[in-house]
Write a protein that holds these residues in place. Structure first.
Motif, PDB file in Angstrom:
ATOM      1  N   CYS A  96      -4.546   4.761   4.480  1.00 56.65           N
ATOM      2  CA  CYS A  96      -4.285   4.744   3.037  1.00 56.65           C
ATOM      3  C   CYS A  96      -2.806   4.465   2.817  1.00 56.65           C
ATOM      4  O   CYS A  96      -1.952   5.115   3.420  1.00 56.65           O
ATOM      5  CB  CYS A  96      -4.647   6.089   2.409  1.00 56.65           C
ATOM      6  N   SER A  97      -2.496   3.509   1.934  1.00 54.77           N
ATOM      7  CA  SER A  97      -1.110   3.166   1.608  1.00 54.77           C
ATOM      8  C   SER A  97      -0.773   3.732   0.232  1.00 54.77           C
ATOM      9  O   SER A  97      -1.379   3.357  -0.783  1.00 54.77           O
ATOM     10  CB  SER A  97      -0.928   1.643   1.611  1.00 54.77           C
ATOM     11  N   THR A  98       0.184   4.653   0.185  1.00 55.91           N
ATOM     12  CA  THR A  98       0.435   5.435  -1.028  1.00 55.91           C
ATOM     13  C   THR A  98       1.466   4.830  -1.976  1.00 55.91           C
ATOM     14  O   THR A  98       1.602   5.277  -3.104  1.00 55.91           O
ATOM     15  CB  THR A  98       0.938   6.848  -0.658  1.00 55.91           C
ATOM     16  N   ASN A  99       2.223   3.837  -1.501  1.00 58.50           N
ATOM     17  CA  ASN A  99       3.246   3.189  -2.332  1.00 58.50           C
ATOM     18  C   ASN A  99       4.264   4.204  -2.870  1.00 58.50           C
ATOM     19  O   ASN A  99       4.745   4.066  -4.003  1.00 58.50           O
ATOM     20  CB  ASN A  99       2.599   2.413  -3.483  1.00 58.50           C
ATOM     21  N   TYR A 100       4.569   5.225  -2.060  1.00 58.32           N
ATOM     22  CA  TYR A 100       5.543   6.259  -2.433  1.00 58.32           C
ATOM     23  C   TYR A 100       5.174   6.947  -3.751  1.00 58.32           C
ATOM     24  O   TYR A 100       6.036   7.392  -4.511  1.00 58.32           O
ATOM     25  CB  TYR A 100       6.952   5.662  -2.557  1.00 58.32           C
ATOM     26  N   ASN A 101       3.884   7.054  -4.035  1.00 56.44           N
ATOM     27  CA  ASN A 101       3.420   7.570  -5.320  1.00 56.44           C
ATOM     28  C   ASN A 101       2.667   8.881  -5.101  1.00 56.44           C
ATOM     29  O   ASN A 101       1.662   8.917  -4.382  1.00 56.44           O
ATOM     30  CB  ASN A 101       2.497   6.518  -5.975  1.00 56.44           C
ATOM     31  N   GLU A 102       3.154   9.964  -5.735  1.00 52.95           N
ATOM     32  CA  GLU A 102       2.558  11.285  -5.513  1.00 52.95           C
ATOM     33  C   GLU A 102       1.114  11.351  -5.992  1.00 52.95           C
ATOM     34  O   GLU A 102       0.280  12.031  -5.391  1.00 52.95           O
ATOM     35  CB  GLU A 102       3.396  12.368  -6.195  1.00 52.95           C
ATOM     36  N   LYS A 103       0.795  10.653  -7.086  1.00 52.38           N
ATOM     37  CA  LYS A 103      -0.580  10.658  -7.585  1.00 52.38           C
ATOM     38  C   LYS A 103      -1.521  10.002  -6.570  1.00 52.38           C
ATOM     39  O   LYS A 103      -2.637  10.464  -6.352  1.00 52.38           O
ATOM     40  CB  LYS A 103      -0.660   9.935  -8.927  1.00 52.38           C
TER      41      LYS A 103
END
Length: 338
Positions: A96-103
């Protein structure tokens, strides 16, 4: 129509229990019987429900992998190593790639938990420490890659980022550079690289001006913007340390746009030694992380925790040593001096 274990048993002419033993590789099953079941599964295109297995206390033989940005070659290269190693050990990987996004971090952790993964590897740039602590309390086997957090009682595999930054600055100083710029990134591992760089320069009596230190996020475009900002001032730096190869490549691009030659007018050194480092002209001088060793080690550590009582096992903290790779984007200013 969904194919079930009952259909496989009927097709193979065996009991449901026999099919279950073949799927889970348990019990004593004759070779011919096993082949009949496997052939039936293949004919019917039957996919076992590993989530259902997990609900009965069995392992799903899957590992979750959280990366902040799969477009960054460091994470894509190390993810491939992790997948290869996991496959060797009989495991599958859900990335999973989160894109530095906490949500997105919350969303993907919930997804991995629904998939009943056996353990999770969390890489650099993960924002939500509370979420990690919650997973620990739930008993999920965890391991951190390319980042460390002393507060979290988890196993860690990383490179000595501070030393890497120190090495980069020392190399530039030894080659006559005293006016050095830094393009940093807003994650802990990159901050340590900047601290190491600043420490090395301070040891040589050099104080880096605040205007010569830029913090951004990892992308070629941000590297380009960063170098343009550093060059648009009186007395611009003769050398720049970029905390990863992605930013360094952007810096080379930006320098060219304004007619600054690399390395004749400006030396640039990166960090990671990804495939990008050898695709530029000239090729990029960089600080190498042993990505393959790190990826293999993190998988081995996590699998060991999955297969043992990880609540009592002491956690490992593996720190790999970085390596300076000298290529064509750095120049020695002392060569032409008498």
């Amino acid at each position: 129509m969904k194919i079930t274990i009952y259909d496989v048993a009927e097709e193979a002419g065996v009991s449901i229990a026999t099919v279950s033993k073949v799927i889970n590789n348990t019990g004593r099953i004759g070779k011919m019987t096993r082949e009949k079941v496997l052939q039936a599964m293949e004919k019917l295109n039957y996919q076992p429900s590993f989530v259902a297995s997990a609900l009965t206390g069995k392992k799903t033989e899957t590992i979750g992998l959280l990366v902040p940005d799969i477009s960054n070659p460091f994470f894509s290269e190390i993810a491939r190593t992790i997948e290869d190693r996991a496959h060797e050990r009989g495991k599958s990987v859900i990335m999973c790639s989160t894109n530095y996004n906490e949500k997105k971090e919350v969303k993907y952790i919930e997804l991995l938990q629904r998939k009943q993964v056996d353990g999770i590897i969390v890489t650099s740039g993960f924002q939500n420490r509370t979420l990690v602590q919650q997973m620990q309390r739930n008993g999920t086997p965890l391991a951190l890659l390319a980042q460390d957090d002393p507060i979290l009682n988890v196993s860690v595999v990383s490179v000595d980022d501070f030393k890497g930054g120190y090495m980069a600055a020392s190399f530039l100083f030894e080659n006559g550079h005293t006016n050095i710029g830094i393009i940093g990134e807003k994650v802990q591992s990159s901050k340590m690289r900047v601290y190491g760089c600043l420490e090395a320069l301070e040891m040589e009596g050099i104080q880096v001006e605040k205007k010569n230190v830029i913090n951004t996020t990892a992308s070629i475009e941000n590297g380009r913007k960063g170098i343009l900002q550093l060059l648009d001032c009186d007395n611009p730096p003769t050398a720049v340390f970029a905390v990863n190869d992605l930013i360094a490549i952007g810096a080379i691009k930006g320098a060219r746009e304004v007619g600054v030659l690399v390395p004749e007018d400006l030396s640039i050194i990166g960090f990671d030694n990804t495939i990008l480092a050898t695709t530029t002209v000239p090729e990029l001088t960089t600080i190498a992380q042993p990505m393959r060793d790190m990826g293999n080690k993190i998988v081995d550590i996590l699998i060991e925790e999955i297969e043992t009582d990880n609540s009592t096992k002491s956690k490992e903290r593996i720190l790999f040593v970085p390596e300076l790779i000298v290529r064509g984007t750095t120049a020695n200013l002392l060569v032409n001096k008498i």
